[in-house]
Design a protein around this motif. Structure first.
Motif, PDB file in Angstrom:
ATOM      1  N   CYS A 546      23.052  -0.458  28.559  1.00 42.23           N
ATOM      2  CA  CYS A 546      22.855  -1.948  28.626  1.00 42.23           C
ATOM      3  C   CYS A 546      23.593  -2.400  29.813  1.00 42.23           C
ATOM      4  O   CYS A 546      24.664  -2.184  30.232  1.00 42.23           O
ATOM      5  N   GLY A 548      24.517  -5.527  30.334  1.00 44.50           N
ATOM      6  CA  GLY A 548      25.328  -6.567  29.776  1.00 44.50           C
ATOM      7  C   GLY A 548      26.812  -6.124  29.542  1.00 44.50           C
ATOM      8  O   GLY A 548      27.896  -6.696  30.022  1.00 44.50           O
ATOM      9  N   CYS A 549      27.135  -4.973  28.596  1.00 39.66           N
ATOM     10  CA  CYS A 549      28.336  -4.515  28.479  1.00 39.66           C
ATOM     11  C   CYS A 549      28.417  -2.891  29.099  1.00 39.66           C
ATOM     12  O   CYS A 549      29.549  -2.500  28.819  1.00 39.66           O
ATOM     13  N   CYS A 586      20.809  -4.724  23.171  1.00 36.75           N
ATOM     14  CA  CYS A 586      22.146  -4.039  22.767  1.00 36.75           C
ATOM     15  C   CYS A 586      22.453  -4.003  21.585  1.00 36.75           C
ATOM     16  O   CYS A 586      22.773  -5.116  21.313  1.00 36.75           O
ATOM     17  N   LYS A 588      25.212  -3.349  20.700  1.00 39.52           N
ATOM     18  CA  LYS A 588      26.767  -3.679  20.820  1.00 39.52           C
ATOM     19  C   LYS A 588      26.858  -5.474  20.919  1.00 39.52           C
ATOM     20  O   LYS A 588      27.795  -5.996  20.358  1.00 39.52           O
ATOM     21  N   CYS A 589      26.293  -5.815  22.153  1.00 42.09           N
ATOM     22  CA  CYS A 589      26.365  -7.099  22.615  1.00 42.09           C
ATOM     23  C   CYS A 589      25.178  -8.033  22.576  1.00 42.09           C
ATOM     24  O   CYS A 589      25.465  -9.033  22.995  1.00 42.09           O
ATOM     25  N   SER A 591      22.757  -8.165  24.329  1.00 40.97           N
ATOM     26  CA  SER A 591      22.227  -8.426  25.452  1.00 40.97           C
ATOM     27  C   SER A 591      20.599  -7.856  25.561  1.00 40.97           C
ATOM     28  O   SER A 591      20.454  -6.828  25.131  1.00 40.97           O
TER      29      SER A 591
HETATM   30 ZN    ZN Z   1      25.724  -4.234  25.565  1.00 39.46          ZN
END
Ligand code: ZN
Ligand code: ADP
Ligand code: ZN
Length: 840
Positions: A546, A548-549, A586, A588-589, A591
């Motif tokens: 990802c 993003g993170c 993602c 997790k986030c 994104s």
């Molecule tokens: Zn992420």
């Protein structure tokens, strides 16, 4: 035969120590009931398989020892299911084998493995026994001279006692059956004779007996595979299930297994097959003639001076008839195989038998074919890729003395050959010789031990010996034989290092294959020679990341990033088989900026197809080949020149002898160097040297391109120079300094549980148990989170134990397991690995 029964009723009770396939470090005592004792008529039970009651079920075990003395009561208690009152010793329900499955030396070997590797005895023996299938192994009887005389004598008599009448009838029946008619055999099952009675007559010398194997008629089964080149069609949910079953962990499956696994009807499968989505073929359930072998003529080579000298030494060891261990250190292409064949010939000529271990199923095909071409029907092949029926058949062929040479992978070290004279371990350094489940034995070290037990010769061969083995050779424990040049003085392939940092500076982009390698391949295509490309990673991309993170998409059950497989459109865990569709966002986030990192074999193949659209390209890895048939197809096609470029994982690196390969490219050669493992450098060196050895083996000279970001690393440098001794010296310095094998004995102890609290609690308890061993010369590291801190949902903590005193280390480990049992930790919570091949 009443007489016999009557006689045995007077015999003392027979208590047997039986090894059962349970994770406990003891054997269990059973008594032979009178009914069975009568049939056995005093013959030993050691080595035979028996069916016994264990807790609430029937189990197959093997008898390790027999005694007329009553046993230790505590053991009988646990076999009985923990009853509080003084238990009766339970009875053996059935004796399975008419002859001992395991000869005495193998029982000794199993006991050693169980001690040395601190492995449960029953699980150790299970690994040594033949598969349990519907193969009958019978005794075939015929009348001897004195048997015929006896029959005449009985026929003359006017009155016969019951026993005599039965005896005469039996002799007559056997006489009438002989010689056995194979035609009638297949039509009607012959009436079986009373085996116990016949055995009694064998002991009297009236009958001769021979072990024969009767297997079921050859049948075939349909195997189905997902067709990667399938036309794009809409898949309904049932088709999706079929795809799932065929592409997840397992690959091609027999029809009935597929139906069960996917939970669909036969009609669904047949429809998909017609649509071209599935491909299928038939495989025999029992082996037939193998076309791989039949149209093959082996090369006839005259040994060169170095080969002859090595063979002369081996001859001397064989003639001495005592244990000897030797290391045949020969550069790639030096003709080690020819020395092996000579050694086998020498062994057979002395009336002995031989085992040849190879590190891969694929190599059993090559080596098996060579050996069979030379020694004909005396060869059996054993490996885990065989179906149970096939493996059992080969196993019993060996046991009955029909095969005198066994070629196989790791577990073939347990081949039940008697009168063993020679054990060859080819590519002795290979990690695949180490079993990564209980019993965690190393096939190579077991080979040396077995040779010692049997007074045989152990011959370890390699171009890149393990540090342990070379150290033993330098120390004089093994005798060193060397082949320093390639046959016919062919030069070793020239190795060129491609510095990927440099490439990137010039190209400003990273491609799955470097520009240098691409150009070198193009040249081979023009010249019409062949190229191999090694990429030691399966799949399309190593992981999905990802932006993003920065997180990698991880397995739900393991602390490991999932690998992307494009053909299946899945992210997969190579450890537990977990797989998902690649997420758009993602996890997790959330994104949406996800990107794939790291090129695997699938991507490299795709890239080469884009670059060289007319070239014939094939890939060899566990995703493309699953069965023996598929190996044979790909390797055979490459050997015949029907493939220009072969892409593969390390499967392609080992042993194979292709004559027209002039280029070997290694993509991401330094992959292993990034791993937190004390063998990382050794592995890298070995892999590069091995794969370099695939180039320029014929009349054409070869070149090797090694792509790396660490061109100055000594493992890469010495591999490029193909300088084993310098590598050994450098690496040995590190090992000595950091206290690693071969300079210290090493073991790892892993504690695992679904619940992290449990794993921590047990680790702490074990730490307290181990602590006093520090003073006795055992260095204890940990507990720490294992490199794979989570695997298949378990949380894992690890101890690393080192000691120059193997005996004390062994005590600490065996004691640890007793400790865990006393504290009632679950049986599977603690894994002890002696001489681990890796710590990651
Ligand atoms: Zn992420
Ligand atoms: P290694 O296992 O040492 O890498 P191989 O045993 O595969 O090497 O032998 C390499 C090649 O050399 C094979 O094709 C083999 O047939 C050939 N060969 C072996 N010995 C001789 C010899 N004495 N003369 C000519 N060719 C030989
Ligand atoms: Zn996993």
């Amino acid at each position: 035969m009443r007489g016999l029964l009557h006689y045995s009723a007077l015999m003392p009770p027979r208590y047997c120590e039986v090894a059962l396939p349970v994770p406990l470090r003891s054997t269990f005592t059973y008594v032979l009931p009178q009914s069975l004792a009568g049939k056995l008529d005093g013959q030993p039970l050691v080595g035979r398989r028996v069916v016994v009651p264990f807790r609430r079920r029937a189990m197959i075990g093997v008898v390790l020892a027999e005694s007329t003395k009553p046993p230790d009561i505590t053991r009988a208690v646990s076999a009985g299911g923990g009853a509080a009152a003084a238990p009766a010793i339970r009875e053996i329900a059935e004796v399975m084998d008419p002859v001992a499955a395991l000869p005495p030396k193998l029982i000794e070997l199993g006991e050693w493995i169980s001690r040395y590797y601190v492995a449960p005895v029953g699980e150790t023996f299970r690994a040594m026994l033949p598969p349990e299938i519907e193969v009958r192994h019978d005794r075939e009887y015929s009348l001897t001279e004195s048997g015929r005389a006896r029959l005449d004598e009985l026929a003359q008599k006017l009155t016969l006692a019951d026993a005599e009448r039965a005896e005469a009838e039996l002799l007559r029946r056997i006489d009438a059956q002989h010689p056995p008619d194979p035609e009638s055999e297949s039509r009607a099952r012959r009436k079986r004779v009373d085996e116990a009675a016949a055995e009694a007559l064998v002991r009297h010398g009236y009958l001769a007996a021979r072990n024969v194997l009767r297997h079921r008629q050859a049948r075939t089964q349909k195997i189905l595979a997902w067709n990667p080149a399938a036309p794009a069609v809409e898949l309904d949910t049932r088709a999706e299930k079929v795809r799932e079953a065929l592409t997840s962990a397992s690959g091609p499956l027999p029809l009935h297994v597929l139906i069960a696994k996917a939970g669909v009807s036969r009609a669904v499968v047949e429809r998909l097959e017609r649509a071209g989505v599935l491909s299928s073929w038939d495989e025999p359930l029992t082996p037939g003639e193998d076309p791989w072998d039949t149209d093959f003529t082996p090369p006839t080579n005259v040994l060169n001076a170095e080969q002859s000298a090595a063979l002369a030494d081996i001859w001397r060891w064989l003639v001495a008839g005592k244990f000897a261990a030797g290391l045949l250190h020969g550069v790639t292409g030096s003709g080690k195989t020819e020395v092996y064949l000579g050694a086998i010939e020498a062994t057979l000529s002395r009336g002995k038998t031989a085992i040849v271990l190879v590190p891969e199923i694929a190599l059993t095909l090559w080596v098996g074919r060579l050996v069979r071409a030379r020694f004909g029907e005396h060869v059996a092949v054993l490996h885990s890729g065989l179906q149970d029926t096939e493996r059992a058949r080969e196993w019993w062929r060996v046991r009955h003395g029909e095969a005198r040479i066994v070629v196989g992978t790791r577990s073939a070290i347990f081949a039940p050959l008697e009168n063993l004279g020679l054990i060859i371990v080819d590519e002795e350094q290979e990690a695949s010789y180490k079993q990564e489940e209980t019993p965690r034995y190393n096939g190579r070290d077991t080979a040396v031990y077995r040779a010692r037990l049997e007074g045989a010769v152990a011959l370890l061969g390699s171009a890149t010996p393990s540090l342990e083995t070379y150290h033993n050779a330098l120390a004089g424990k093994y005798q060193l034989l060397q082949l320093t040049s390639r046959v016919e003085n062919r030069p070793l392939a020239a190795v060129r290092i491609v510095d990927l940092r440099e490439e990137f500076r010039r190209q400003h982009r990273a491609t799955p294959v470097s520009e240098s390698l691409r150009a070198a391949i193009a040249l081979r295509l023009e010249e019409k020679t062949q190229a191999m490309v090694l990429i030691n990673r399966r799949g399309y991309s190593w992981s999905l990341m990802c932006r993003g993170c920065g997180a990698l998409v991880q397995c739900e059950n393991c602390s490991i990033a999932l690998t992307y497989h494009k053909s299946r459109q899945r992210l997969e865990c190579h450890y537990c088989g977990y797989s998902i569709r690649p997420p758009k966002q993602c996890p997790k986030c959330n994104s949406e900026y996800m990107y794939y990192v790291g090129d695997g074999a699938e991507r490299v193949e795709e890239y080469l197809r884009e670059q060289f659209p007319v070239a014939r390209i094939a890939r060899l890895d566990r995703d493309t080949v699953r069965t023996k048939r598929q190996y044979q197809q790909v390797l055979g096609a490459f050997a015949k020149g029907e493939i220009d470029i072969l892409v593969g994982t390390q499967m392609v690196a080992k042993g194979h002898d292709f004559q027209r390969v002039t280029l070997v490219g290694v993509v991401a050669a330094d992959l292993a160097l990034g791993r937190p493992d004390f063998r990382a450098a050794e592995r890298t060196f070995q892999l590069l040297t091995q794969v370099a050895g695939r180039a320029g083996r014929g009349e054409l000279s070869g070149e090797v391109l090694v792509e790396t970001y660490y061109p100055e690393h000594y493992a890469i440098q010495y591999a490029a120079q193909q300088d084993y001794v310098s590598f050994y010296e450098k690496e040995a310095q590190f090992r000595r300094l950091l206290h690693y094998p071969p300079f210290t004995a090493l073991a790892s102890v892993l504690v695992r549980d679904r619940k992290v609290e449990n794993a921590i609690r047990w680790s702490r308890a074990l730490a307290a148990y181990f602590a006093p061993f520090e003073e006795r010369g055992v260095k204890i590291l940990g507990p720490a989170a294992a490199p794979l801190a989570r695997l298949r949902r378990d949380y894992r903590f690890q101890f690393v134990l080192k000691s120059p005193h193997r005996a004390i280390l062994g005590k600490a480990l065996a004691g640890a397991l007793d400790f865990c049992a006393a504290k009632q930790f679950p049986e599977t919570a603690v894994i002890v690995d002696v001489d681990p091949i890796s710590l990651s």
